[in-house]
Design an enzyme around this catalytic site. Sequence first.
Site, PDB file in Angstrom:
ATOM      1  N   GLY A   1       2.542 -37.232  13.938  1.00  0.00           N
ATOM      2  CA  GLY A   1       2.342 -38.327  12.998  1.00  0.00           C
ATOM      3  C   GLY A   1       0.875 -38.700  12.892  1.00  0.00           C
ATOM      4  CB  CYS A   2      -0.717 -41.907  12.022  1.00  0.00           C
ATOM      5  SG  CYS A   2      -2.317 -42.708  12.047  1.00  0.00           S
ATOM      6  CG  PHE A   3      -5.479 -38.336  13.228  1.00  0.00           C
ATOM      7  CD1 PHE A   3      -5.728 -39.510  12.533  1.00  0.00           C
ATOM      8  CD2 PHE A   3      -6.028 -37.154  12.737  1.00  0.00           C
ATOM      9  CE1 PHE A   3      -6.520 -39.523  11.391  1.00  0.00           C
ATOM     10  CE2 PHE A   3      -6.822 -37.153  11.591  1.00  0.00           C
ATOM     11  CZ  PHE A   3      -7.069 -38.344  10.919  1.00  0.00           C
TER      12      PHE A   3
ATOM     13  CG  MET B   1      -2.899 -42.109   7.663  1.00  0.00           C
ATOM     14  SD  MET B   1      -3.117 -41.926   9.344  1.00  0.00           S
ATOM     15  CE  MET B   1      -4.710 -41.803   9.467  1.00  0.00           C
TER      16      MET B   1
END
Length: 219
Positions: free
Chosen positions: A51-53, A1
């Site tokens: 934020g990042c899942f 990501m």
Amino acid sequence: MKKIIPLLLITLLFNCKNEAQNNNGLQTVENAEPVEVPLKNGKARAYFASGCFWCVEAIYESVKGVEESISGYSGGHTKNPTYEANNTGRTGHAESVEIIYDPKVVSFETLVDVYFASQNVTQVNGQGNDRGSQYRSIIFYQNEEQKQIILKKKEALAKKLNTEIAAEVYPFQKFWVAEDYHQDYEKLHPNNSYIQNVSIPRLNRFKSKMPEVLKDNMH
């Protein structure tokens, strides 16, 4: 990501509030009537972006009463978002999670507490080095009661910290499930460098803040 993006592209796309957040379609989303998801087999659903899942999924799955956490996209103005499209920051969507939980074991109010305890609440458009509108913080409400819970907790936290809280508050509309390879990423890829250096430390920081809500058999 987690690609290195040229500085020029960051400047063009993510300067304060990027194109996605100023889009008229997104304004329509923000002003829409919330969609309430009915209980299914006694389980409720809640939706958060932080934020990042990969990180958020693992955090919520550590909480008692949470049956499952699913990675996906929500909060935007485009249909059928993909990871590649979402990463441009132009879909309006943020990486989000769908939390399937037992309301007899854990309340929506506690899930909101988990949300605020598991992130940098002051960072706009991202968490850590994951930056851009696709990583922004959003709490989704499905009815007026949930909205008031969120707003009161956000206001109390702002007063406590004497600072502005970055989380946006949106009426829930639709959740788009992410690609299969994103699901249970932290569990399935424990040796991934991002998981080792970002996800696990973030999970551990949360665990130290709210040990009372953790499941007994943490992975």
